[in-house]
Design a protein around this motif. Structure first.
Motif, PDB file in Angstrom:
ATOM      1  N   SER A   1     -15.095   7.616 -10.318  1.00 22.76           N
ATOM      2  CA  SER A   1     -13.852   7.958  -9.628  1.00 22.76           C
ATOM      3  C   SER A   1     -13.952   7.637  -8.143  1.00 22.76           C
ATOM      4  O   SER A   1     -14.908   8.020  -7.473  1.00 22.76           O
ATOM      5  CB  SER A   1     -13.541   9.451  -9.813  1.00 22.76           C
ATOM      6  N   ARG A   2     -12.968   6.912  -7.635  1.00 21.41           N
ATOM      7  CA  ARG A   2     -12.915   6.615  -6.204  1.00 21.41           C
ATOM      8  C   ARG A   2     -12.265   7.762  -5.436  1.00 21.41           C
ATOM      9  O   ARG A   2     -12.552   7.987  -4.265  1.00 21.41           O
ATOM     10  CB  ARG A   2     -12.129   5.319  -5.978  1.00 21.41           C
ATOM     11  N   THR A   3     -11.359   8.429  -6.092  1.00 19.07           N
ATOM     12  CA  THR A   3     -10.705   9.613  -5.527  1.00 19.07           C
ATOM     13  C   THR A   3     -10.726  10.693  -6.593  1.00 19.07           C
ATOM     14  O   THR A   3     -11.043  10.423  -7.749  1.00 19.07           O
ATOM     15  CB  THR A   3      -9.250   9.307  -5.118  1.00 19.07           C
TER      16      THR A   3
ATOM     17  N   THR B   1      -7.069   4.575 -15.657  1.00 20.97           N
ATOM     18  CA  THR B   1      -6.190   4.284 -14.529  1.00 20.97           C
ATOM     19  C   THR B   1      -6.308   5.367 -13.465  1.00 20.97           C
ATOM     20  O   THR B   1      -6.392   5.081 -12.268  1.00 20.97           O
ATOM     21  CB  THR B   1      -4.731   4.175 -14.999  1.00 20.97           C
TER      22      THR B   1
ATOM     23  N   GLU C   1     -13.638  -7.814 -15.935  1.00 20.28           N
ATOM     24  CA  GLU C   1     -12.534  -6.896 -15.652  1.00 20.28           C
ATOM     25  C   GLU C   1     -11.166  -7.498 -15.973  1.00 20.28           C
ATOM     26  O   GLU C   1     -10.225  -6.773 -16.294  1.00 20.28           O
ATOM     27  CB  GLU C   1     -12.578  -6.465 -14.182  1.00 20.28           C
TER      28      GLU C   1
ATOM     29  N   ARG D   1       1.771  11.907  -4.492  1.00 24.03           N
ATOM     30  CA  ARG D   1       0.850  11.134  -5.321  1.00 24.03           C
ATOM     31  C   ARG D   1       1.568  10.513  -6.507  1.00 24.03           C
ATOM     32  O   ARG D   1       2.594  11.018  -6.964  1.00 24.03           O
ATOM     33  CB  ARG D   1      -0.280  12.030  -5.849  1.00 24.03           C
TER      34      ARG D   1
ATOM     35  N   GLN E   1     -15.936   9.977 -14.563  1.00 20.02           N
ATOM     36  CA  GLN E   1     -16.474   8.633 -14.685  1.00 20.02           C
ATOM     37  C   GLN E   1     -16.397   8.192 -16.140  1.00 20.02           C
ATOM     38  O   GLN E   1     -16.324   9.008 -17.048  1.00 20.02           O
ATOM     39  CB  GLN E   1     -17.917   8.567 -14.181  1.00 20.02           C
TER      40      GLN E   1
ATOM     41  N   ALA F   1      -9.939   5.198 -11.848  1.00 21.42           N
ATOM     42  CA  ALA F   1     -10.219   4.003 -11.054  1.00 21.42           C
ATOM     43  C   ALA F   1      -9.234   3.799  -9.902  1.00 21.42           C
ATOM     44  O   ALA F   1      -9.419   2.898  -9.093  1.00 21.42           O
ATOM     45  CB  ALA F   1     -10.198   2.770 -11.959  1.00 21.42           C
ATOM     46  N   SER F   2      -8.215   4.633  -9.810  1.00 19.54           N
ATOM     47  CA  SER F   2      -7.200   4.454  -8.776  1.00 19.54           C
ATOM     48  C   SER F   2      -7.799   4.565  -7.372  1.00 19.54           C
ATOM     49  O   SER F   2      -8.630   5.436  -7.106  1.00 19.54           O
ATOM     50  CB  SER F   2      -6.085   5.493  -8.940  1.00 19.54           C
ATOM     51  N   GLU F   3      -7.377   3.674  -6.486  1.00 24.16           N
ATOM     52  CA  GLU F   3      -7.851   3.723  -5.104  1.00 24.16           C
ATOM     53  C   GLU F   3      -7.206   4.858  -4.318  1.00 24.16           C
ATOM     54  O   GLU F   3      -7.707   5.237  -3.265  1.00 24.16           O
ATOM     55  CB  GLU F   3      -7.561   2.387  -4.411  1.00 24.16           C
ATOM     56  N   HIS F   4      -6.090   5.359  -4.813  1.00 27.13           N
ATOM     57  CA  HIS F   4      -5.360   6.415  -4.126  1.00 27.13           C
ATOM     58  C   HIS F   4      -5.310   7.652  -5.022  1.00 27.13           C
ATOM     59  O   HIS F   4      -5.241   7.545  -6.244  1.00 27.13           O
ATOM     60  CB  HIS F   4      -3.943   5.951  -3.784  1.00 27.13           C
TER      61      HIS F   4
ATOM     62  N   MET G   1       0.838  -1.196   0.000  1.00 29.34           N
ATOM     63  CA  MET G   1       0.000   0.000   0.000  1.00 29.34           C
ATOM     64  C   MET G   1       0.881   1.257   0.000  1.00 29.34           C
ATOM     65  O   MET G   1       1.814   1.366   0.783  1.00 29.34           O
ATOM     66  CB  MET G   1      -0.897   0.015   1.241  1.00 29.34           C
TER      67      MET G   1
END
Length: 290
Positions: A170-172, A125, A115, A67, A159, A128-131, A1
């Protein structure tokens, strides 16, 4: 992580200090726009001639914010498949072959559009990034207006709609920078949705400060040039030149030293003649003698 990102900056001065710490010396307007981008969540359109530090701004901002930098390098003919996503057709074909001839199309279709068969390109990318990431869309002016229209749709809601899978949201929220060398006029629709920053060649004192930031050992006798060149040296080339002078142990820049290292910063034949004339030399005569 990945390590947790530092908290969002609270002022333009804090951004300027942070970027300087990672090797990028921003002007006040640059630090202000970068700060607003992190707080308002709006994309930044950075225009200016090649070599003034537009791409480096994105790299420094990503470094400072802790980032990942996701970069989409634009070029003529770039399409959605290379920017958003595409299907791994070879892998899909192998799966179809593995099913054999007895499987119906509906069964195969549900299997091959998952997927695991999706190849995410830079835009997807970043979304969809978690961070949180910094998304750099480099040289957007090399694409066409149709690509701009697609990009506006993606950046407006962060999106992507995939017919076979549904909507990827978008997650972030990425910090987005678009760069342009101003080779064509961008659409007003794109400009309206962006903060705007014009980067030009820095004044002499600012450029020297940038060079000294990267080469603090350099003597104060660094040449101060006022040459009318077809292609003025970029900031990166000026830094490379300073490093070359350090490697050669140059304490001053005489005509001989300048001529030996000129190719680091002068990349056009006509400019070589201009530089040679300004330092009292004639390259033409030298070339004839060789």
């Amino acid at each position: 992580m990945p390590p947790a990102s530092p908290p969002a900056p609270t002022s333009a001065a804090e951004v300027a200090e942070g970027q300087t710490a990672v090797g990028y010396l921003p002007a006040e307007s640059t630090a202000l726009v970068a700060y607003l981008a992190t707080r308002l969540g709006k994309p930044v359109l950075v225009e200016g001639p090649a070599g003034v530090g537009k791409t480096e701004l994105a790299k420094a901002l990503a470094h400072y914010l802790g980032r990942e930098l996701v970069r989409l390098q634009c070029y003529e003919g770039l399409d959605e498949a290379k920017a958003l996503y595409e299907w791994n057709y070879r892998k899909q074909l192998l799966r179809i072959q593995a099913h054999g001839g007895d499987a119906g199309w509906s069964e195969v279709q549900e299997d091959i559009f998952g997927e695991e068969f999706l190849l995410a390109r830079p835009l997807m990318t970043a979304i969809a990034s978690e961070h949180p990431v910094v998304l750099l869309i480099d040289e957007i002016d090399k694409t066409d207006q149709e690509f701009e229209a697609m990009l506006l749709e993606v950046l407006s809601d962060f999106q992507i709609s995939i017919p076979e899978l549904g909507r990827v949201e978008s997650r972030t929220h990425p910090v987005v920078l678009l760069t342009s060398n101003n080779s064509r006029e961008l659409t007003e629709a794109l400009k309206r949705r962006c903060l705007y920053l014009w980067l030009d060649y820095p004044c002499l004192e600012h450029e020297l400060a940038i060079v000294r930031l990267h080469t603090p050992e350099l003597s104060e006798t660094v040449a101060r040039r006022e040459l009318d060149l077809k292609k003025p040296p970029s900031i990166a080339e000026s830094i490379d030149w300073a490093r070359a002078l350090l490697l050669l142990g140059a304490h001053d820049i005489d005509s001989a030293t300048f001529m030996e290292t000129m190719s680091v910063i002068v990349k056009h034949r006509t400019d070589m003649d201009v530089v040679a004339e300004r330092v009292g030399l004639k390259l033409g005569a030298t070339a004839d003698a060789v």
